[in-house]
Structure formats: structure tokens, C-alpha cells
Design an enzyme around this catalytic site. Structure first.
Site, PDB file in Angstrom:
ATOM      1  N   ASP A  91      31.132   3.799 -96.604  1.00 21.43           N
ATOM      2  CA  ASP A  91      29.730   3.905 -97.043  1.00 21.43           C
ATOM      3  C   ASP A  91      29.065   2.524 -97.058  1.00 21.43           C
ATOM      4  O   ASP A  91      27.880   2.405 -97.376  1.00 21.43           O
ATOM      5  CB  ASP A  91      29.609   4.633 -98.385  1.00 21.43           C
ATOM      6  CG  ASP A  91      30.330   3.921 -99.510  1.00 21.43           C
ATOM      7  OD1 ASP A  91      30.980   2.885 -99.275  1.00 21.43           O
ATOM      8  OD2 ASP A  91      30.244   4.423-100.664  1.00 21.43           O
ATOM      9  N   SER A  92      29.809   1.496 -96.645  1.00 23.13           N
ATOM     10  CA  SER A  92      29.189   0.174 -96.410  1.00 23.13           C
ATOM     11  C   SER A  92      28.105   0.297 -95.335  1.00 23.13           C
ATOM     12  O   SER A  92      27.277  -0.603 -95.185  1.00 23.13           O
ATOM     13  CB  SER A  92      30.243  -0.850 -95.980  1.00 23.13           C
ATOM     14  OG  SER A  92      31.060  -0.341 -94.942  1.00 23.13           O
ATOM     15  N   ASP A  94      34.527   8.175 -96.097  1.00 24.25           N
ATOM     16  CA  ASP A  94      34.200   7.827 -97.480  1.00 24.25           C
ATOM     17  C   ASP A  94      33.373   8.930 -98.137  1.00 24.25           C
ATOM     18  O   ASP A  94      32.363   9.381 -97.565  1.00 24.25           O
ATOM     19  CB  ASP A  94      33.324   6.555 -97.476  1.00 24.25           C
ATOM     20  CG  ASP A  94      34.013   5.365 -98.096  1.00 24.25           C
ATOM     21  OD1 ASP A  94      35.084   5.533 -98.715  1.00 24.25           O
ATOM     22  OD2 ASP A  94      33.468   4.252 -97.970  1.00 24.25           O
ATOM     23  N   GLU A 154      36.295   6.326-104.862  1.00 22.60           N
ATOM     24  CA  GLU A 154      36.427   5.100-105.667  1.00 22.60           C
ATOM     25  C   GLU A 154      36.703   5.415-107.137  1.00 22.60           C
ATOM     26  O   GLU A 154      36.168   6.380-107.682  1.00 22.60           O
ATOM     27  CB  GLU A 154      35.135   4.277-105.571  1.00 22.60           C
ATOM     28  CG  GLU A 154      34.832   3.790-104.168  1.00 22.60           C
ATOM     29  CD  GLU A 154      33.615   2.874-104.096  1.00 22.60           C
ATOM     30  OE1 GLU A 154      33.068   2.480-105.157  1.00 22.60           O
ATOM     31  OE2 GLU A 154      33.218   2.548-102.963  1.00 22.60           O
ATOM     32  N   LYS A 198      38.211   9.146 -98.795  1.00 24.52           N
ATOM     33  CA  LYS A 198      38.392   8.021 -99.739  1.00 24.52           C
ATOM     34  C   LYS A 198      37.387   8.161-100.869  1.00 24.52           C
ATOM     35  O   LYS A 198      36.211   8.482-100.629  1.00 24.52           O
ATOM     36  CB  LYS A 198      38.185   6.682 -99.015  1.00 24.52           C
ATOM     37  CG  LYS A 198      38.325   5.481 -99.970  1.00 24.52           C
ATOM     38  CD  LYS A 198      38.520   4.156 -99.244  1.00 24.52           C
ATOM     39  CE  LYS A 198      37.228   3.528 -98.765  1.00 24.52           C
ATOM     40  NZ  LYS A 198      36.264   3.210 -99.832  1.00 24.52           N
ATOM     41  N   GLU A 256      40.500  -3.733-103.449  1.00 26.74           N
ATOM     42  CA  GLU A 256      39.476  -4.702-103.041  1.00 26.74           C
ATOM     43  C   GLU A 256      39.309  -5.812-104.072  1.00 26.74           C
ATOM     44  O   GLU A 256      39.124  -5.524-105.274  1.00 26.74           O
ATOM     45  CB  GLU A 256      38.142  -3.948-102.827  1.00 26.74           C
ATOM     46  CG  GLU A 256      37.023  -4.852-102.345  1.00 26.74           C
ATOM     47  CD  GLU A 256      35.825  -4.080-101.785  1.00 26.74           C
ATOM     48  OE1 GLU A 256      35.869  -2.842-101.708  1.00 26.74           O
ATOM     49  OE2 GLU A 256      34.836  -4.755-101.440  1.00 26.74           O
TER      50      GLU A 256
HETATM   51  O1  KIV Z   1      32.759   1.196 -97.388  1.00 26.53           O
HETATM   52  C1  KIV Z   1      33.550   0.359 -96.947  1.00 26.53           C
HETATM   53  O2  KIV Z   1      33.376  -0.251 -95.898  1.00 26.53           O
HETATM   54  C2  KIV Z   1      34.751   0.092 -97.737  1.00 26.53           C
HETATM   55  C3  KIV Z   1      35.543  -1.130 -97.360  1.00 26.53           C
HETATM   56  C4  KIV Z   1      34.964  -2.325 -98.040  1.00 26.53           C
HETATM   57  C5  KIV Z   1      36.978  -0.985 -97.686  1.00 26.53           C
HETATM   58  O3  KIV Z   1      35.050   0.784 -98.668  1.00 26.53           O
END
Ligand code: KIV
Length: 280
Positions: free
Chosen positions: A59-60, A98, A129, A127, A196
Site C-alpha cells: 500500500d506504499s 497488502d 499490519e 499482509k 520494519e
Molecule cells: O507497503 C509497502 O510497500 C510495505 C513495505 C514497506 C514492506 O509494506
């Protein structure tokens, strides 16, 4: 694949599709696992062909593709779209999607529906968090056949609660909480953990104590089962100040593909991450 060629018409990478089983075997023989973010078909294809083991549709993309100040505005629909794009480009890497902010915080039922949407789009693992409150959800997902990658340490979706993008687990209490959360997530069935921005010693200890987790570090030193970087960061494309642990692999590489291959080689031969640049 160019705009004029059809999917699958390029020379295949020749690699068999990676599975959780093959990733686990890498961990067991001490071969570092490589992960890179990818948000579209072209870069997913390029990273796959360059030998990256795992692709993360992170989600970056909220910051890097959409120009937001954080990952918080990213929607599930957007993650589904980008996961489908990356999945179409990928041939053999393990693909992780994500779960964005707001798509799993209500608990297992909401997380199941969101995960199903990402899996239908082509993700092989989701994934999410956080620790503690996520344990029940991770258990529900893994019991239903959805592989889960947890994410602890600096969790960008909690940036406001954490007071910024800062190193986590520095004091005894923070380290103990992080360890407890990691153990609970492993017990709940998580097989992978992105860790992280935590002190290198803590990350190494965690990996030694929880070998059942494939810990993939980012700014967590060299002692984890694998490493992940954000694509735009390692190509030197991200604007603004980058953390010290990020290396620009495009510098001197000559092409994006060579840069990604250099990243894979550096993780595999353990010349990245550089402990001297880790700094905490
Ligand atoms: O969203 C993302 O790119 C991430 C990485 C920083 C691991 O979670």
C-alpha cells in the site's frame, strides 16, 4: 512484453513458480529470501525475470503512485486493481497483496472478505499490519486457507499513533511487546513477517527464537530470513529524504533490470543490508 505483444509471449524466466514450501526450503538452507514491491504488470514481470523471490503489492503505492502523504487513503478497490495488474505480469514469484487501512480493522469477517478480493485478483498471500488485536484475524484467515504475512515494527498505517516514521522496539518494553506480538502471530498461523525499522539485534533475536516465521526485514539488519525494499526507493526514484539503510541499486547498474538483479545478488550474498549503514 511491449504494448504490441500478448501476455506470455516473452521468453519465460525458466523458474518454477515459488511456493511457501520452496521459500521455507530457502530459509532452512540459509539462502536469504528476496522481496521487492511491484504495483503493475511491467515491473512485476521485470522483477520476476530478474529473480526476485517475492513481490509485494504494497500500500506504499498510496505515496509512490498516487501522491498521498501516507498509506491511509488507499482503498481495497485500488489494492485489488494493482494486485491484478502485478499478477498479470508475474510468472513465478510469490505474490503478496497488502490489506489497506480500513479493510480488516473491524475483525475476521471484514478481513476475510477483503482477503478473498485480493486472492481473487491474484495474491497468494495477504499482509496486514499490527500485533495483539490482529491475532484473532490471522487465526481466522489461516484456518480458512489464506496464507498471512504479518507486519510489525514500524507499521505505516499507524503512523499517527506512532508519532511518525521512527525506529520501533528500542526500549525494553517496546522490544518485549514486539516479541510477544510476533510469537502470538506465529501461533495464530502467520508464516511470514515483515519487520520494519527495528534494531538489528532485536530482529536477529526474533528470527532465532521464531524459526517458524520467515522474517523479511526492512531496516532491520542482516539477521532475518530475507529482505524487502520498496522498488522506487532502490531505484533512486523516491523524492525526499530516504532512510539510511536504503541503497540506490540503479547507480552504476546501467538499467533497471540490472539494478534489480544487483539487489537480488546483494541480498543473496549478504552484502546488503550493510550493517554499518543500519545505524541503530
Ligand atoms: O507497503 C509497502 O510497500 C510495505 C513495505 C514497506 C514492506 O509494506
Amino acid at each position: 512484453m511491449s504494448v504490441h505483444s500478448s501476455p506470455g509471449s516473452d521468453a519465460a524466466s525458466g523458474r518454477k513458480p515459488l511456493t511457501l514450501h520452496t521459500l521455507r526450503a530457502m530459509q532452512q538452507r540459509g539462502e536469504p529470501i528476496t522481496m521487492l514491491t511491484a504495483y503493475d504488470a511491467t515491473f512485476a514481470r521485470l522483477a520476476d525475470e530478474a529473480g526476485v523471490d517475492c513481490l509485494l503489492v504494497g500500500d506504499s503505492l498510496g505515496m509512490l503512485l498516487q501522491g498521498h502523504a501516507s498509506t491511509l487513503p488507499v482503498t481495497l478497490e485500488e489494492m485489488v486493481y494493482h494486485t491484478a495488474c502485478a499478477a498479470r505480469g508475474n510468472r513465478s514469484a510469490w505474490l503478496i497483496g497488502d490489506l489497506p487501512f480500513g479493510s480488516y480493522q473491524q475483525g475476521p469477517a471484514q478481513a476475510l472478505a477483503a482477503s478473498a478480493a485480493l486472492m481473487k485478483a491474484g495474491a497468494q498471500m495477504v499482509k496486514l499490519e499490527g500485533g495483539g488485536w490482529t491475532t484473532e484475524t490471522v487465526h481466522a484467515l489461516t484456518q480458512r486457507g489464506i496464507p498471512v504475512c504479518a507486519h510489525l515494527g514500524l507499521t505505516p498505517q499507524s503512523v499517527h499513533a506512532l508519532g511518525g516514521y521512527r525506529v520501533q522496539g528500542r526500549d525494553d518494553e517496546g522490544a518485549a511487546t514486539l516479541k510477544r506480538h510476533a510469537r502470538e502471530l506465529a501461533d495464530a498461523g502467520a508464516t511470514m513477517l515483515v519487520l520494519e525499522l527495528v534494531p538489528s539485534a532485536l530482529a536477529s533475536e526474533l528470527q532465532a527464537e521464531l524459526p517458524q516465521l520467515m522474517i523479511i526485514g526492512i531496516g532491520a539488519g542482516p539477521g532475518t530470513a530475507g529482505q524487502v525494499l520498496v522498488l522506487h526507493d532502490m531505484l533512486g526514484a523516491t523524492r525526499g529524504k530516504l532512510p539510511r539503510f536504503v541503497r540506490n541499486f540503479l547507480e552504476g547498474a546501467g538499467s533497471i533490470e540490472a539494478a534489480v538483479r544487483a539487489y537480488v545478488a546483494a541480498v543473496k550474498d549478504r552484502s546488503f543490508p550493510d550493517p554499518a549503514l543500519h545505524g541503530y
